[in-house]
Design a protein around this motif. Structure first.
Motif, short mmCIF file in Angstrom:
data_model
loop_
_atom_site.label_atom_id
_atom_site.label_comp_id
_atom_site.label_asym_id
_atom_site.label_seq_id
_atom_site.Cartn_x
_atom_site.Cartn_y
_atom_site.Cartn_z
N GLU A 160 36.32 5.33 -0.15
CA GLU A 160 35.35 6.43 -0.22
C GLU A 160 35.41 7.29 1.05
N LEU A 161 35.53 6.64 2.21
CA LEU A 161 35.63 7.39 3.45
C LEU A 161 36.90 8.24 3.48
N LEU A 162 37.99 7.71 2.97
CA LEU A 162 39.23 8.49 2.90
C LEU A 162 39.07 9.68 1.95
N ALA A 163 38.32 9.49 0.87
CA ALA A 163 38.07 10.60 -0.05
C ALA A 163 37.28 11.70 0.62
N VAL A 164 36.29 11.32 1.43
CA VAL A 164 35.50 12.31 2.17
C VAL A 164 36.40 13.09 3.13
#
Length: 374
Positions: A93-97
Motif C-alpha cells: 500500500e505504501l508503494l502504491a501511494v
C-alpha cells in the motif's frame, strides 16, 4: 459503541524498546503495564544485556522511512515470505501511494498469493495499464474464496470493457456487482460505503446515481475528503465548474490540512479569467505534502504559464525527482528547457523519454530539436 479497548500486546515477540527511541512507537516493556515506572533507557539497557547490541532489521524502520519519502526498503518486505502477510500488504500500500515503478510487477505477483489480504491489496492497487491484460489477470479473482477479494475484483473490472471477458466471467461479474452493492448498502451509515457505491456507479456510466451516492457520503461525514474529491471531479467533468469550485472551497474550510483538496482547488482557480489565483492553493498543497509529485507538476506548469520560469523549473524538477520515470514529468521539464533554449539540459531528458517510450518518437524529436538549437 465503536470504542477501541486498550490491552497489552499478547503476541510472543521480543520487545523492541530501541524502536521507541528511534521511531517513537510504543513498546511492551515500559508502556504496557509491566514497567511503566521505569524510563525508556532502562529497558533498552536491559535488552542489550540480555540479547546484545545487534538488532534484526524491523519493518517499522522501513515504514517510517517510506513515510518520510524514502521507500527503498519496501520492495524487499513485499517480496519476503518471511514477513507476516499484514506487513507485506502494508508495504505494498505504501508503494502504491508512492507510485513506485515496480508496483505493477509486485501486484501481479501477489494476485495468486495464498493469503487473502495480499490478494486483496494486490487487486486493489494493480495499475490498469493494458485493459486486456488487466482483465486477464483480475477476472479469475471474481471467483475467489474470500468475499473481500471478489468485491475488490468486481469494483476494478467495472472500469474495463466487458467485451474483454468470457461469458462465464460476465456471469461472475454480475454476481460480484450484486454482492458488492449488497455489502455496501448494508453499511450506508459509513461515508466510505456510499462513496464506493458512487465510484462504482461512475465506472458503470451512471453519473446521476454516482452524484447521489457521493452527496450521501458527505451527508454522513462532510469531512470525508475522498468523497468530496470524487464529487468535485464528477461535477467538473460534467461542465459544472462553479459547483465543483464551491465544493472544494467548502472542503478546504472544513479540512484545511488536506493537501489534495488544495491541489484540486488550485486547478479550478487556474482557469480563466485569472490563472494566477491558482498559485496560492497549489503552493499550500505542496507545503502540506512536499512529496506530492502531481502538486509540484501542476504548480510548475502554472508558473511556466505565468512567466515564473525559475519557479517552474524548480517544481517541475521536484516532481521528476519524486517520480523519475514519469513520461509526463520528463516531457514537461524537457519542453520547459527547450523553450528556454537550455539545450544541454534537454538531451538527457529526451534520452530518458526514448528509453521509457521506445515506440513513440517524442524523445527522438526533442533530442533533434536540442541538437539543432546547439
Amino acid at each position: 459503541y465503536m470504542v477501541i479497548d486498550w490491552r497489552a500486546d499478547h503476541s510472543f515477540r521480543l520487545p523492541r524498546p530501541d524502536l521507541s527511541a528511534s521511531l517513537g512507537v510504543p513498546n511492551a516493556c515500559t508502556q504496557s503495564g509491566c514497567h511503566d515506572d521505569r524510563p525508556l533507557q532502562w529497558s533498552i539497557d536491559a535488552w542489550n544485556r540480555w540479547y546484545g547490541e545487534a538488532r534484526r532489521p524491523h519493518f517499522g524502520t522501513a515504514f517510517a522511512a517510506a513515510r518520510e519519502g524514502d521507500p527503498s526498503g519496501l520492495v524487499e518486505i513485499v517480496q519476503s515470505p518471511l514477513q507476516p502477510a499484514l506487513v507485506r500488504a502494508t508495504a505494498l500500500e505504501l508503494l502504491a501511494v508512492e507510485g513506485a515503478e515496480s508496483l505493477y510487477e509486485l501486484c501481479a505477483a501477489l494476485l495468486l498469493a495464498p493469503e487473502s489480504i495480499l490478494r486483496h491489496t494486490a487487486v486493489t492497487h494493480l495499475p490498469l495499464l493494458d485493459p486486456a491484460e488487466f482483465a486477464q489477470r483480475v477476472a479469475p479473482l471474481l471467483a475467489d474464496p474470500a468475499k473481500a477479494v471478489r468485491m475488490a475484483a468486481s469494483s476494478r473490472l467495472a472500469a474495463v470493457d466487458t467485451a474483454l471477458l468470457a461469458d462465464y466471467q460476465l456471469a461472475d461479474l454480475d454476481r460480484g456487482f450484486t454482492e458488492y452493492r449488497a455489502s455496501l448498502e448494508a453499511n450506508l451509515d459509513f461515508a466510505h460505503a456510499a462513496m464506493n457505491l458512487g465510484t462504482l456507479s461512475a465506472r458503470l456510466g451512471d453519473q446521476a446515481e454516482a452524484e447521489r451516492y457521493l452527496r450521501q457520503a458527505l451527508v454522513v461525514d462532510d469531512r470525508f475528503v475522498p468523497a468530496r474529491a470524487n464529487l468535485a471531479v464528477l461535477l467538473a467533468g460534467g461542465g459544472r465548474d462553479a459547483e465543483a469550485t464551491a465544493l472544494l472551497e467548502e472542503g478546504v474550510r472544513l479540512t484545511p490540512e488536506e493537501p489534495e483538496l488544495w491541489r484540486m482547488l488550485g486547478l479550478m482557480y487556474a482557469g480563466p479569467p485569472d490563472p494566477s489565483r491558482g498559485l496560492e492553493p497549489l503552493r499550500r498543497a505542496v507545503e502540506l505534502n512536499p512529496r506530492d509529485a502531481r502538486a509540484h507538476y501542476n504548480l510548475g506548469l502554472l508558473m511556466d504559464q505565468l512567466g515564473d520560469l525559475d519557479g517552474a523549473e524548480r517544481h517541475l524538477g521536484a516532481a521528476l525527482e519524486i517520480v523519475p520515470r514519469s513520461p509526463d514529468f520528463l516531457y514537461a521539464l524537457a519542453e520547459h528547457y527547450l523553450r528556454r533554449k537550455m539545450f544541454d539540459e534537454v538531451i538527457p531528458l529526451a534520452d530518458r523519454l526514448t528509453e521509457l517510450l521506445p515506440d513513440q518518437p517524442i524523445g527522438a524529436q526533442m533530442r533533434q530539436a536540442a541538437e539543432a538549437g546547439n
